[in-house]
Design a protein around this motif. Sequence first.
Motif, PDB file in Angstrom:
ATOM      1  N   GLU A 146      35.231  29.814  36.487  1.00 13.64           N
ATOM      2  CA  GLU A 146      33.918  30.448  36.667  1.00 13.64           C
ATOM      3  C   GLU A 146      33.793  31.703  35.807  1.00 13.64           C
ATOM      4  O   GLU A 146      32.808  31.861  35.064  1.00 13.64           O
ATOM      5  CB  GLU A 146      33.714  30.809  38.145  1.00 13.64           C
ATOM      6  CG  GLU A 146      33.538  29.611  39.051  1.00 13.64           C
ATOM      7  CD  GLU A 146      33.386  30.044  40.507  1.00 13.64           C
ATOM      8  OE1 GLU A 146      33.595  31.250  40.784  1.00 13.64           O
ATOM      9  OE2 GLU A 146      33.069  29.189  41.345  1.00 13.64           O
ATOM     10  N   ILE A 147      34.782  32.583  35.901  1.00 12.04           N
ATOM     11  CA  ILE A 147      34.686  33.879  35.216  1.00 12.04           C
ATOM     12  C   ILE A 147      34.912  33.728  33.714  1.00 12.04           C
ATOM     13  O   ILE A 147      34.084  34.135  32.896  1.00 12.04           O
ATOM     14  CB  ILE A 147      35.700  34.864  35.826  1.00 12.04           C
ATOM     15  CG1 ILE A 147      35.385  35.102  37.303  1.00 12.04           C
ATOM     16  CG2 ILE A 147      35.689  36.183  35.064  1.00 12.04           C
ATOM     17  CD1 ILE A 147      36.417  35.945  38.029  1.00 12.04           C
ATOM     18  N   ALA A 148      36.075  33.149  33.359  1.00 14.77           N
ATOM     19  CA  ALA A 148      36.399  33.020  31.939  1.00 14.77           C
ATOM     20  C   ALA A 148      35.460  32.052  31.240  1.00 14.77           C
ATOM     21  O   ALA A 148      35.059  32.272  30.098  1.00 14.77           O
ATOM     22  CB  ALA A 148      37.852  32.551  31.783  1.00 14.77           C
ATOM     23  N   GLY A 149      35.095  30.944  31.921  1.00 14.06           N
ATOM     24  CA  GLY A 149      34.182  29.976  31.303  1.00 14.06           C
ATOM     25  C   GLY A 149      32.814  30.568  31.051  1.00 14.06           C
ATOM     26  O   GLY A 149      32.210  30.357  29.987  1.00 14.06           O
ATOM     27  N   SER A 150      32.311  31.317  32.030  1.00 18.74           N
ATOM     28  CA  SER A 150      31.006  31.963  31.859  1.00 18.74           C
ATOM     29  C   SER A 150      31.039  32.984  30.729  1.00 18.74           C
ATOM     30  O   SER A 150      30.096  33.076  29.923  1.00 18.74           O
ATOM     31  CB  SER A 150      30.592  32.630  33.171  1.00 18.74           C
ATOM     32  OG  SER A 150      29.400  33.358  33.018  1.00 18.74           O
ATOM     33  N   TYR A 151      32.121  33.743  30.651  1.00 19.98           N
ATOM     34  CA  TYR A 151      32.224  34.741  29.584  1.00 19.98           C
ATOM     35  C   TYR A 151      32.367  34.077  28.216  1.00 19.98           C
ATOM     36  O   TYR A 151      31.760  34.520  27.239  1.00 19.98           O
ATOM     37  CB  TYR A 151      33.413  35.659  29.849  1.00 19.98           C
ATOM     38  CG  TYR A 151      33.667  36.635  28.728  1.00 19.98           C
ATOM     39  CD1 TYR A 151      32.723  37.607  28.408  1.00 19.98           C
ATOM     40  CD2 TYR A 151      34.834  36.578  27.979  1.00 19.98           C
ATOM     41  CE1 TYR A 151      32.949  38.493  27.367  1.00 19.98           C
ATOM     42  CE2 TYR A 151      35.061  37.465  26.940  1.00 19.98           C
ATOM     43  CZ  TYR A 151      34.117  38.421  26.643  1.00 19.98           C
ATOM     44  OH  TYR A 151      34.330  39.287  25.616  1.00 19.98           O
ATOM     45  N   GLU A 152      33.155  33.021  28.141  1.00 20.67           N
ATOM     46  CA  GLU A 152      33.336  32.318  26.870  1.00 20.67           C
ATOM     47  C   GLU A 152      32.013  31.749  26.375  1.00 20.67           C
ATOM     48  O   GLU A 152      31.723  31.753  25.176  1.00 20.67           O
ATOM     49  CB  GLU A 152      34.372  31.201  27.036  1.00 20.67           C
ATOM     50  CG  GLU A 152      34.785  30.531  25.737  1.00 20.67           C
ATOM     51  CD  GLU A 152      35.559  31.457  24.806  1.00 20.67           C
ATOM     52  OE1 GLU A 152      35.464  31.269  23.584  1.00 20.67           O
ATOM     53  OE2 GLU A 152      36.240  32.368  25.310  1.00 20.67           O
ATOM     54  N   ALA A 153      31.187  31.252  27.310  1.00 16.34           N
ATOM     55  CA  ALA A 153      29.880  30.704  26.930  1.00 16.34           C
ATOM     56  C   ALA A 153      28.951  31.802  26.420  1.00 16.34           C
ATOM     57  O   ALA A 153      28.034  31.530  25.627  1.00 16.34           O
ATOM     58  CB  ALA A 153      29.247  29.990  28.122  1.00 16.34           C
TER      59      ALA A 153
ATOM     60  N   TRP B 197      32.378  43.310  30.539  1.00 15.30           N
ATOM     61  CA  TRP B 197      32.509  44.313  31.593  1.00 15.30           C
ATOM     62  C   TRP B 197      32.197  43.715  32.967  1.00 15.30           C
ATOM     63  O   TRP B 197      32.899  43.988  33.949  1.00 15.30           O
ATOM     64  CB  TRP B 197      31.579  45.488  31.304  1.00 15.30           C
ATOM     65  CG  TRP B 197      31.586  46.561  32.346  1.00 15.30           C
ATOM     66  CD1 TRP B 197      30.585  46.905  33.189  1.00 15.30           C
ATOM     67  CD2 TRP B 197      32.680  47.431  32.665  1.00 15.30           C
ATOM     68  NE1 TRP B 197      30.960  47.926  34.008  1.00 15.30           N
ATOM     69  CE2 TRP B 197      32.243  48.284  33.709  1.00 15.30           C
ATOM     70  CE3 TRP B 197      33.966  47.589  32.175  1.00 15.30           C
ATOM     71  CZ2 TRP B 197      33.053  49.255  34.266  1.00 15.30           C
ATOM     72  CZ3 TRP B 197      34.777  48.559  32.724  1.00 15.30           C
ATOM     73  CH2 TRP B 197      34.325  49.382  33.757  1.00 15.30           C
ATOM     74  N   ILE B 198      31.178  42.866  33.020  1.00 19.32           N
ATOM     75  CA  ILE B 198      30.829  42.205  34.279  1.00 19.32           C
ATOM     76  C   ILE B 198      31.965  41.291  34.720  1.00 19.32           C
ATOM     77  O   ILE B 198      32.335  41.235  35.904  1.00 19.32           O
ATOM     78  CB  ILE B 198      29.519  41.413  34.132  1.00 19.32           C
ATOM     79  CG1 ILE B 198      28.341  42.375  33.921  1.00 19.32           C
ATOM     80  CG2 ILE B 198      29.276  40.537  35.344  1.00 19.32           C
ATOM     81  CD1 ILE B 198      28.116  43.338  35.067  1.00 19.32           C
ATOM     82  N   ALA B 199      32.566  40.544  33.764  1.00 15.99           N
ATOM     83  CA  ALA B 199      33.668  39.645  34.097  1.00 15.99           C
ATOM     84  C   ALA B 199      34.872  40.424  34.627  1.00 15.99           C
ATOM     85  O   ALA B 199      35.546  39.994  35.569  1.00 15.99           O
ATOM     86  CB  ALA B 199      34.064  38.819  32.874  1.00 15.99           C
ATOM     87  N   LEU B 200      35.153  41.592  34.034  1.00 15.46           N
ATOM     88  CA  LEU B 200      36.253  42.427  34.518  1.00 15.46           C
ATOM     89  C   LEU B 200      36.015  42.878  35.952  1.00 15.46           C
ATOM     90  O   LEU B 200      36.935  42.865  36.789  1.00 15.46           O
ATOM     91  CB  LEU B 200      36.422  43.652  33.618  1.00 15.46           C
ATOM     92  CG  LEU B 200      37.011  43.420  32.222  1.00 15.46           C
ATOM     93  CD1 LEU B 200      36.949  44.698  31.408  1.00 15.46           C
ATOM     94  CD2 LEU B 200      38.450  42.925  32.307  1.00 15.46           C
TER      95      LEU B 200
END
Length: 691
Positions: free
Chosen positions: A382-389, A412-415
């Motif tokens: 969820e987190i890494a996939g959303s950020y990668e996209a 920053w939001i993902a962190l």
Amino acid sequence: MNNDSVEFTLPPAPRGLCFDRNDFVKTNFSVDNFLADHQNVASLETMRDDLGVYLKVLRLAMIELINKDYANFVNLCATLIGFDKAILKIQVPLGQLNEEVETVKQCLEEAMKELSLWLSQRHALQKKKQLVKYYSQTVNCLNTLENILRNISDKKKQDQILLADRAAMQYNQLKFSISKCESLVKSEQKMQYNEVGNKLVQTLNDLLFQFWNDNDEENLLKTLITLASLDRVTETEMLIRKQAVAPLLHEIISEPALQRSPEGLQGIYARILSLLESKLKLLLTVTQHSKLMFLMKKFRFLVNCFWCEVENRLEVNLASIFAPGNPQIFYRRYSESMEFIKRLEEYCSDKDMIKIMHETIEYRSFQRRWNLPVYFQIRFQEIAGSYEAALQKSPTVEANDGFVLKETYKCWIALQECWSDGIYIEAIAHKFWKLSLQLLSRYATWAGTYCAQRNSPKLELTSVNRSLIDNSINIHVDIQSLLNRLPTFMQLVEIKVPIGNKDLLRQSLRYSETMLTGTKDKIRECIVNELYDHFNMQLKQVSDIPRLYRKTNRSVPTKPCAYIDVITKAIHEFNEDASRRLDNAFLVELFQALFNIMTVSYYKYVEDVLTSVQKTEESLRRLKQIRERTSQQSSESTGVTDGDKIRLQLNVDVVSYGKLAETLCLNVHTVHKFTDLNSMVTEAVKNIDIK
């Protein structure tokens, strides 16, 4: 005196010998060892000669010793005359004395044997007497126990516990007596012993639950003490678990109860804990009483009775709560379960009880049932996939929360999501920390990759390479903002993670900070390369200066060429825009790097023009000399030549170029090749008279 060593006084040895004279008087002297130790000191011939020399010394010393003590030797011989007769005279009395001693010794040995036999017989009689005594105690205890247990049911409850306590003491005495005279006990008596023991335990168990139902704390405590004296702690705990705790949990811990609960699993846990404040409070209080704390084996009702039964029923009857498919539901149920554990630990009497609880098989099984690796994998996607996209090939300007770019804001939001309530779980803090470092590393890699790309050279700053410069500046601004926020982020993490790992966290974060800081060089290089590609095209126009002055009759130059004006205007426009977004130190470093590579190219272009002008002038001079010899005329040219005007123009341009660098707070003497460039054009115009 030690017999292994004899002290000798050897005569001194001559100097220069290959051995030490004291070696011969050592207790562990060995010829083989002596030769082995001295084989590297001297040859065998030398050793033989040295030994011969010392042998002579020893012989002389021996002769001197004999001469010195000769009188003593003679007197010794005279003293020993007649000594053999004296020995024969005392030999007979000594033989008689020896026989008498042997006789006495034999008598003593016979007396010792007789005494030892008598003592053995006495010990055997005492042992048989002791066995009979223990057997008598066994018979009496059995009879006493049967009488007590036969009459105990007819008494009042208060009297029953007193009789049960008396019976317990009799039973312990009976158990001890039987262990001492087991060989004399008949099988019927052993059967009787087992029957009274079972009847006593059953009576105490019945009293235990009667006093619990009557809420009689005093007699309940006495019953537990009596059971503990019979070494029935483990059996009593299991009995309480099955007959007191299990029935109360039967209706609470089940799938239908979970479906009916308005508060879900949290409501189930609340009902479970409420038992410790209501129906099970008396058992909890009594088992933690100070009168039971002195026991070697203590009652642990909360752990062995309550917790073990609760955990077992949660695994069997509520297995659905452990399903990790839905991360939101899994997180809520896991958090509620861990909160239940913490509240349960508050009922423990001390830290040792908490430690014992954590060491139970049930506790470890309960922790393993929560499939945290699967939960983290879902959160990771969820987190890494959303950020990668969110990472685009080209940065997206979307000012939000103090960040210029959308990609930085998403990072920053993902962190923050990694450590937010509803996602972060302390048991897998190390995995979320690793994900945080991976997010920072991914952002640094993305920023570095973007800044490393190159566009084809442009004649002017078009929207393509201008966009690259603007995006590079935006990345630098956002990285600085991100670095400034990392201490705040670290404070959030330190609050969340367990105590003891903070130094390791700070150390690992420094590596990520170094990666982000390292992109600064790539950003500067990217901007410098883009500006250089444009300005280099302008600097190449230096080669057009000769065409401006060849046979054009232009006036002496006093202003820089257009390419200098274009560069000056473009740099000032860039500086005006960049100074609002970039810090002054970074700008100075950027312009320093830009002028370093620009000046190297500029030097080459100017040098080529001056070389070309010089060659042209030399060609014209030779041609003019030929014409003058042909016409036999000589004339001297006056005024400033075209070549001089070209040199003067180059000088004006270089001076303007240097002033441009100074307006950008650069020290022109530190710019690569500028000093050589300035010296070259100054040397070129020093002999020109422009009057």
